[in-house]
Design a protein around this motif. Structure first.
Motif, PDB file in Angstrom:
ATOM      1  N   LEU A  11      38.384   8.089-147.210  1.00 12.22           N
ATOM      2  CA  LEU A  11      37.670   7.920-145.996  1.00 12.22           C
ATOM      3  C   LEU A  11      37.006   9.290-145.564  1.00 12.22           C
ATOM      4  CD1 LEU A  11      40.831   6.037-144.323  1.00 12.22           C
ATOM      5  CD2 LEU A  11      38.565   5.189-145.031  1.00 12.22           C
ATOM      6  N   LYS A  12      37.720  10.412-146.057  1.00 16.51           N
ATOM      7  CA  LYS A  12      37.079  11.644-145.748  1.00 16.51           C
ATOM      8  C   LYS A  12      35.543  12.046-146.383  1.00 16.51           C
ATOM      9  CE  LYS A  12      40.998  14.587-144.674  1.00 16.51           C
ATOM     10  NZ  LYS A  12      41.956  15.834-145.044  1.00 16.51           N
ATOM     11  N   GLN A  13      35.660  11.478-147.545  1.00 13.34           N
ATOM     12  CA  GLN A  13      34.229  11.484-148.600  1.00 13.34           C
ATOM     13  C   GLN A  13      33.424  10.520-148.487  1.00 13.34           C
ATOM     14  OE1 GLN A  13      35.843  11.750-152.455  1.00 13.34           O
ATOM     15  NE2 GLN A  13      36.607  13.722-152.345  1.00 13.34           N
ATOM     16  N   HIS A  14      33.655   9.176-147.603  1.00 11.48           N
ATOM     17  CA  HIS A  14      32.532   8.203-147.501  1.00 11.48           C
ATOM     18  C   HIS A  14      32.571   7.932-145.998  1.00 11.48           C
ATOM     19  CE1 HIS A  14      34.178   8.072-151.697  1.00 11.48           C
ATOM     20  NE2 HIS A  14      32.896   7.490-151.775  1.00 11.48           N
ATOM     21  N   ALA A  15      31.303   7.623-145.399  1.00 14.59           N
ATOM     22  CA  ALA A  15      31.148   7.520-144.223  1.00 14.59           C
ATOM     23  C   ALA A  15      31.276   6.237-143.889  1.00 14.59           C
ATOM     24  CB  ALA A  15      29.577   7.783-143.772  1.00 14.59           C
ATOM     25  N   VAL A  16      32.541   5.442-144.211  1.00 17.36           N
ATOM     26  CA  VAL A  16      32.798   4.229-143.871  1.00 17.36           C
ATOM     27  C   VAL A  16      33.285   3.780-142.302  1.00 17.36           C
ATOM     28  CG1 VAL A  16      34.636   2.347-144.356  1.00 17.36           C
ATOM     29  CG2 VAL A  16      33.723   3.999-146.030  1.00 17.36           C
ATOM     30  N   ARG A  17      32.715   3.034-141.509  1.00 22.11           N
ATOM     31  CA  ARG A  17      32.995   2.702-139.987  1.00 22.11           C
ATOM     32  C   ARG A  17      34.454   2.370-139.864  1.00 22.11           C
ATOM     33  NH1 ARG A  17      29.079  -0.269-139.589  1.00 22.11           N
ATOM     34  NH2 ARG A  17      27.679   1.124-138.583  1.00 22.11           N
ATOM     35  N   GLN A  54      40.486  -5.176-127.875  1.00 22.45           N
ATOM     36  CA  GLN A  54      39.448  -4.356-126.849  1.00 22.45           C
ATOM     37  C   GLN A  54      38.659  -3.338-127.811  1.00 22.45           C
ATOM     38  OE1 GLN A  54      42.093  -2.863-123.660  1.00 22.45           O
ATOM     39  NE2 GLN A  54      42.001  -4.706-122.677  1.00 22.45           N
ATOM     40  N   ALA A  55      39.188  -2.664-128.728  1.00 27.03           N
ATOM     41  CA  ALA A  55      38.456  -1.791-129.508  1.00 27.03           C
ATOM     42  C   ALA A  55      37.624  -2.306-130.317  1.00 27.03           C
ATOM     43  CB  ALA A  55      39.407  -0.899-130.254  1.00 27.03           C
ATOM     44  N   LEU A  56      37.869  -3.609-130.739  1.00 22.37           N
ATOM     45  CA  LEU A  56      36.844  -4.196-131.450  1.00 22.37           C
ATOM     46  C   LEU A  56      35.539  -4.862-130.896  1.00 22.37           C
ATOM     47  CD1 LEU A  56      39.457  -6.217-133.716  1.00 22.37           C
ATOM     48  CD2 LEU A  56      38.084  -4.422-134.250  1.00 22.37           C
ATOM     49  N   GLU A  57      35.831  -4.804-129.396  1.00 18.77           N
ATOM     50  CA  GLU A  57      34.675  -4.727-128.663  1.00 18.77           C
ATOM     51  C   GLU A  57      33.448  -3.922-128.627  1.00 18.77           C
ATOM     52  OE1 GLU A  57      36.128  -6.175-124.988  1.00 18.77           O
ATOM     53  OE2 GLU A  57      36.942  -7.951-125.592  1.00 18.77           O
ATOM     54  N   LYS A  58      34.085  -2.551-129.024  1.00 17.16           N
ATOM     55  CA  LYS A  58      33.059  -1.537-129.214  1.00 17.16           C
ATOM     56  C   LYS A  58      32.237  -1.307-130.202  1.00 17.16           C
ATOM     57  CE  LYS A  58      36.541   1.104-126.268  1.00 17.16           C
ATOM     58  NZ  LYS A  58      37.519   2.113-126.185  1.00 17.16           N
ATOM     59  N   GLU A  59      31.148  -0.764-130.221  1.00 16.63           N
ATOM     60  CA  GLU A  59      30.254  -0.335-131.323  1.00 16.63           C
ATOM     61  C   GLU A  59      30.741   1.091-132.040  1.00 16.63           C
ATOM     62  OE1 GLU A  59      28.180  -2.021-133.084  1.00 16.63           O
ATOM     63  OE2 GLU A  59      28.279  -3.980-131.358  1.00 16.63           O
ATOM     64  N   TYR A  60      30.978   1.051-133.062  1.00 17.78           N
ATOM     65  CA  TYR A  60      31.379   2.292-133.727  1.00 17.78           C
ATOM     66  C   TYR A  60      30.374   2.989-134.530  1.00 17.78           C
ATOM     67  CZ  TYR A  60      35.837   1.164-131.793  1.00 17.78           C
ATOM     68  OH  TYR A  60      36.778   0.713-130.930  1.00 17.78           O
ATOM     69  N   ALA A  61      29.923   4.205-134.806  1.00 20.19           N
ATOM     70  CA  ALA A  61      29.032   4.896-135.775  1.00 20.19           C
ATOM     71  C   ALA A  61      29.935   4.938-137.093  1.00 20.19           C
ATOM     72  CB  ALA A  61      28.743   6.065-135.126  1.00 20.19           C
ATOM     73  N   PRO A  62      29.364   5.023-138.282  1.00 26.49           N
ATOM     74  CA  PRO A  62      29.838   5.233-139.359  1.00 26.49           C
ATOM     75  C   PRO A  62      31.030   6.633-139.306  1.00 26.49           C
ATOM     76  CG  PRO A  62      27.757   4.965-139.958  1.00 26.49           C
ATOM     77  CD  PRO A  62      27.765   5.053-138.197  1.00 26.49           C
ATOM     78  N   GLY A  63      32.020   6.720-139.789  1.00 28.63           N
ATOM     79  CA  GLY A  63      33.040   7.640-139.662  1.00 28.63           C
ATOM     80  C   GLY A  63      34.359   7.079-139.249  1.00 28.63           C
ATOM     81  N   ILE A  64      35.506   7.726-139.011  1.00 30.68           N
ATOM     82  CA  ILE A  64      36.870   7.630-138.437  1.00 30.68           C
ATOM     83  C   ILE A  64      36.622   7.458-136.936  1.00 30.68           C
ATOM     84  CG2 ILE A  64      39.088   7.949-138.585  1.00 30.68           C
ATOM     85  CD1 ILE A  64      38.617   9.287-141.562  1.00 30.68           C
ATOM     86  N   HIS A  65      37.306   6.617-136.400  1.00 31.79           N
ATOM     87  CA  HIS A  65      37.422   6.550-134.777  1.00 31.79           C
ATOM     88  C   HIS A  65      39.048   6.154-134.632  1.00 31.79           C
ATOM     89  CE1 HIS A  65      33.019   6.513-134.379  1.00 31.79           C
ATOM     90  NE2 HIS A  65      33.203   5.894-135.536  1.00 31.79           N
TER      91      HIS A  65
END
Length: 212
Positions: A165-171, A194-205
């Motif tokens: 996960l650190k090496q790859h920009a997986v959403r 509720q979290a799944l209603e948000k848009e996320y950029a690639p990376g860890i959230h």
């Protein structure tokens, strides 16, 4: 909810299948569950890991590929929601842990041939849990061949996922299952929805118990 293909990952005993079932029911989604019980090498691997690691991992990769290919080909990813309880890359990650160097090199070549043929998920939900919690869950579900899994092995799996996960920009939506109990606490499951209603950029959230 704009994510059409969601994959849930985590260590052994993290609760992947449980959450996948809950989300699939909520979204009336197509459900893809790993058919690990069909792998004839799994009980043998836990008894003699060195002897059975290569056929174990080959069988898993072939079955995962066939299942994902068949399921996703029949789905309209523009209108249907698909929930899976595994990421195909886990084949390579577990192979890295379990195989000798020469076996892994061969395995990696095979993986790199077939991986580009698969649709990648829009979002990865990663369930993070300490080894003590994983062992509790493993004992609770009482699969005989899992009862001898050592803490050291679970730590290796955890480290392999973390490195990936650190090496790859997986959403990725990271959920700490010591703080968020989606099975026992309906409010926590609502937080995930509720979290799944948000848009996320690639990376860890990170999803916190307070919804942040």
């Amino acid at each position: 909810m704009n994510y059409r293909f969601i994959t849930i990952e985590g260590n052994i005993g993290a609760g992947k299948t449980t959450l996948a079932n809950m989300l699939a029911r909520h979204y009336h989604a197509k459900l893809i569950l790993e058919e690990f019980a069909d792998n004839p090498f799994l009980p043998k691997f836990y008894e003699k890991p060195r002897q059975y690691a290569f056929p174990l991992e080959l069988f898993f990769m072939a079955e995962r590929y066939k299942q994902l290919k068949d399921m996703l080909q029949t789905q309209d990813l523009f209108s249907d929601v698909v929930i899976s309880d595994y990421l195909f890359i886990k084949s390579l990650l577990f192979a890295r842990i379990n195989l000798a160097e020469d076996e892994y090199n061969l395995y990696q070549k095979l993986f790199e041939i077939i991986n580009p043929q698969l649709v990648q998920p829009d979002l990865l939900i990663f369930l993070n849990a300490p080894v003590s919690r994983l062992q509790q869950n493993i004992r609770k579900r009482n699969r005989s061949y899992e009862q001898q899994i050592e803490d050291e092995y679970l730590l290796k799996v955890q480290q392999m996922y973390t490195q990936y996960l650190k090496q790859h920009a997986v959403r990725t939506l990271m959920i700490d299952t010591t703080q968020i109990d989606f099975l026992a606490n309906p409010g926590h499951f609502t937080l995930i929805l509720q979290a799944l209603e948000k848009e996320y950029a690639p990376g860890i959230h990170y999803l916190e118990a307070n919804g942040q």
